[in-house]
Design a protein around this motif. Structure first.
Motif, short mmCIF file in Angstrom:
data_model
loop_
_atom_site.label_atom_id
_atom_site.label_comp_id
_atom_site.label_asym_id
_atom_site.label_seq_id
_atom_site.Cartn_x
_atom_site.Cartn_y
_atom_site.Cartn_z
N THR B 147 0.67 -1.18 -0.02
CA THR B 147 0.14 -0.01 -0.04
C THR B 147 0.72 1.33 0.06
O THR B 147 0.22 2.37 -0.51
N SER B 148 1.82 1.32 0.36
CA SER B 148 2.87 2.55 0.71
C SER B 148 3.42 2.91 -0.73
O SER B 148 3.62 2.12 -1.72
N ARG B 149 3.64 4.18 -0.77
CA ARG B 149 4.21 4.64 -2.12
C ARG B 149 5.41 5.66 -1.69
O ARG B 149 5.45 6.64 -0.82
N HIS B 150 6.61 5.60 -2.58
CA HIS B 150 7.57 6.26 -2.32
C HIS B 150 7.39 7.89 -2.63
O HIS B 150 6.71 7.88 -3.70
N PRO B 151 7.87 8.87 -1.80
CA PRO B 151 7.19 10.06 -2.19
C PRO B 151 7.89 10.80 -3.52
O PRO B 151 7.00 11.47 -4.03
N PHE B 153 8.72 8.92 -6.39
CA PHE B 153 8.43 8.17 -7.57
C PHE B 153 7.16 7.82 -7.47
O PHE B 153 6.33 7.09 -8.44
N LYS B 154 6.32 7.95 -6.48
CA LYS B 154 4.98 7.51 -6.50
C LYS B 154 4.71 6.17 -6.56
O LYS B 154 3.71 5.63 -7.45
N ARG B 155 5.64 5.12 -6.19
CA ARG B 155 5.55 3.82 -6.76
C ARG B 155 5.85 3.05 -5.37
O ARG B 155 6.38 3.44 -4.46
N PRO B 326 13.61 -1.06 -12.89
CA PRO B 326 12.86 -1.89 -14.01
C PRO B 326 11.85 -1.06 -14.54
O PRO B 326 11.66 -1.35 -15.92
N PHE B 327 11.17 -0.11 -14.00
CA PHE B 327 10.12 0.57 -14.61
C PHE B 327 10.50 1.69 -15.49
O PHE B 327 9.65 2.00 -16.24
N GLN B 328 11.51 1.65 -15.84
CA GLN B 328 12.18 2.88 -16.73
C GLN B 328 12.70 2.14 -18.04
O GLN B 328 13.09 2.82 -18.78
N ARG B 329 12.50 0.84 -18.15
CA ARG B 329 13.20 0.29 -19.09
C ARG B 329 12.18 0.48 -20.45
O ARG B 329 10.90 0.65 -20.20
#
Lengths: 329, 329
Positions: B147-151, B153-155, B326-329
């Motif tokens: 449930t938490s998100r990094h401030p 990258f919002k991920r 990984p999400f930047q690939r």
């Protein structure tokens, strides 16, 4: 026609070359409910699609060492190591000639040794297991393993491992299990021989540990020194704690032989899905030793009651094992 | 003739379907001396008969976690977990509204939080990590991860793992290495996601541990409770100690990013035979963060000096990594 007969003869020969006995993964176990329970359990957890199936990564099997994988009489073998080390180190410690409990060891005075109690035993362990680097300690163990002899069998202590349990370890590994030792003995001691004797690598040995410290030596190389302070006692309730700390998964098979293994068996039993809990009950004074509820070493009382009530596997050594040690085959 | 031409065409097609790039086990690493050093090392230790050959069982590779396998800014992710947990648990602790350091967390008062110092941080960790069963703690971590998100990258925090390091882990395992995490973070925390995120199973996670105790619960099932007392701090000189306690073999490859990894790298370097020591140097403020000698988090100073002097692998994130996450690939 001749060809057919030849083919038939070949089939007969092939069958004869691989008799049923050679296929038995546990040849040193007598047929009976315990051997059957092990076979049933391994079959159930490895049969893909069966309700009891367990993924290979979760096939964690834990074994106590003293009295479960090797003998523990007339004294724990690691304690025999400590006594032998006191004698070997005595020339460097002239004060031991007049100081208990060391004097008792050097004089062979078992009464005085017993009188020194737990405090005395602790001093012997600390003097022989700590205050040196991990490398120096490992060398002292491998030297001892190579030269010491068990008083009854006149053989290296590492010969006194149970052939039926070696077969069980091998059988489990062949079926995708990861086999661990979880022992009250110290990790540094067992790791010296666990790979060679049991096929268990250092990272699968869980046990009692001492505080160790890292420091640069005068020659600029780093060393780990074993301090005279226990970090974790891996016995009784410490065994599930050790399992959680080192492994982080709940075992599906656990084998012990004493009340010191009781909580490990309970912890294993309380998981979900197929599982097997086993005890080695020492019942063979002719071929090994016979002891349980009244023994000072390897006392088996409460765990035996629970195992009996819950129909865990209780190995009757005299009845279940064809041979005890590999050298008796 | 036609058959031959068809066969030739097939060969061409087959080659085209597996171009050189697809064979690169480290596609997110730019070509250069660091990528080359890794390739050379893996080749050397796996080539049977070569002088650098290392048996598979001894191919132990250890990785720090924070700043080495995933990001650690603006605060250690495990500390973000602790702060989020304080907020989640606050309704059950009305006294926290008026008690520091909890009040500071609930008010978002970073100044007061910093003023609470190490003692305050320790209290936050104990209140959110201990005083519950191992199962309850694991659930609190998996809930938070989901449930938490990094401030920035919002991920989910577990998205912020380094793609190049994931490739390195996979490449090492494909070459017979056993990959371990050796982190200052706590074992119970990392084990919840290490298998899914890094492919590292629970038994290969080494870290800081709390004292845990075994007890029967009122319903007759056993539980392990995490006590508010640290058992072992796996940071700095504690890392080689943790490696020795949990693994019992000296690694041949170690990767870190801060002075907290210095002794682990020294311990690895001091072994005999081929070995690789590496540091992730955070140099990319645009794509990640840039920090080293002056940083409060992941301070890299003495280890950087030794790595430079001894020509260890020092990854320059900006120069060496094509992508970070990984999400930047």
């Amino acid at each position: 026609m001749e060809t057919k007969r030849f083919a038939a003869a070949l089939v007969v020969l092939t069958l004869a070359a691989s008799p049923a006995k050679a296929q038995d993964p546990l040849p040193s176990w007598n047929d009976g409910p315990n051997k059957q329970a092990i076979a049933d359990f391994v079959g159930r957890v490895t049969r893909e699609g069966s309700p009891g199936f367990v993924a290979p990564a979760d096939r964690i099997a834990v074994f106590d060492n003293d009295g479960t994988l090797w003998s523990e009489q007339p004294i724990y073998f690691q304690f025999a190591f400590a006594l032998d080390r006191v004698k070997a180190l005595a020339p460097q410690h002239p004060e031991w000639k007049t100081t208990q409990p060391f004097k008792a060891v050097l004089d062979g005075d078992l009464e005085a040794l017993a009188a020194s109690g737990e405090k005395g035993l602790g001093e012997l362990v600390m003097a022989t297991h700590t205050g040196m680097t991990t490398d120096a300690f490992a060398k002292s163990v491998s030297d001892w393993v190579a030269t010491s002899r068990h008083p009854r069998f006149k053989r290296p202590y590492t010969d006194l491992v149970y052939q039926p349990m070696l077969e069980l370890l091998t059988h489990l590994r062949a079926n995708g299990f990861k086999t661990y030792i979880v022992s009250g003995g110290t990790v540094d001691f067992m790791r010296v021989f666990a790979q060679r004797v049991y096929g268990i690598p250092p990272e699968q040995v869980v046990g009692t540990t001492f505080v160790t410290t890292f420091a640069m030596q005068p020659d600029g190389t780093p060393a780990l020194t074993i301090e005279p302070k226990v970090a974790m006692i891996d016995d009784g309730p410490g065994k599930p704690v050790g399992i959680n700390t080192f492994i982080g998964r709940r075992p599906i098979l656990a084998f012990g032989n004493s009340d010191g293994d009781h909580q490990m068996l309970q912890w294993t039993a309380a998981g979900t899905g197929a599982r097997l809990m086993g005890l080695v009950h020492h019942t063979d004074s002719a071929r090994e030793w016979s002891y349980d509820r009244q023994s000072h070493i390897g006392k088996l009382d409460k765990a035996l009651d629970e195992a009996t009530a819950k129909q865990w596997v209780v190995v009757d050594v005299k009845r279940d094992w064809k041979v005890i040690y590999p050298f008796q085959r």
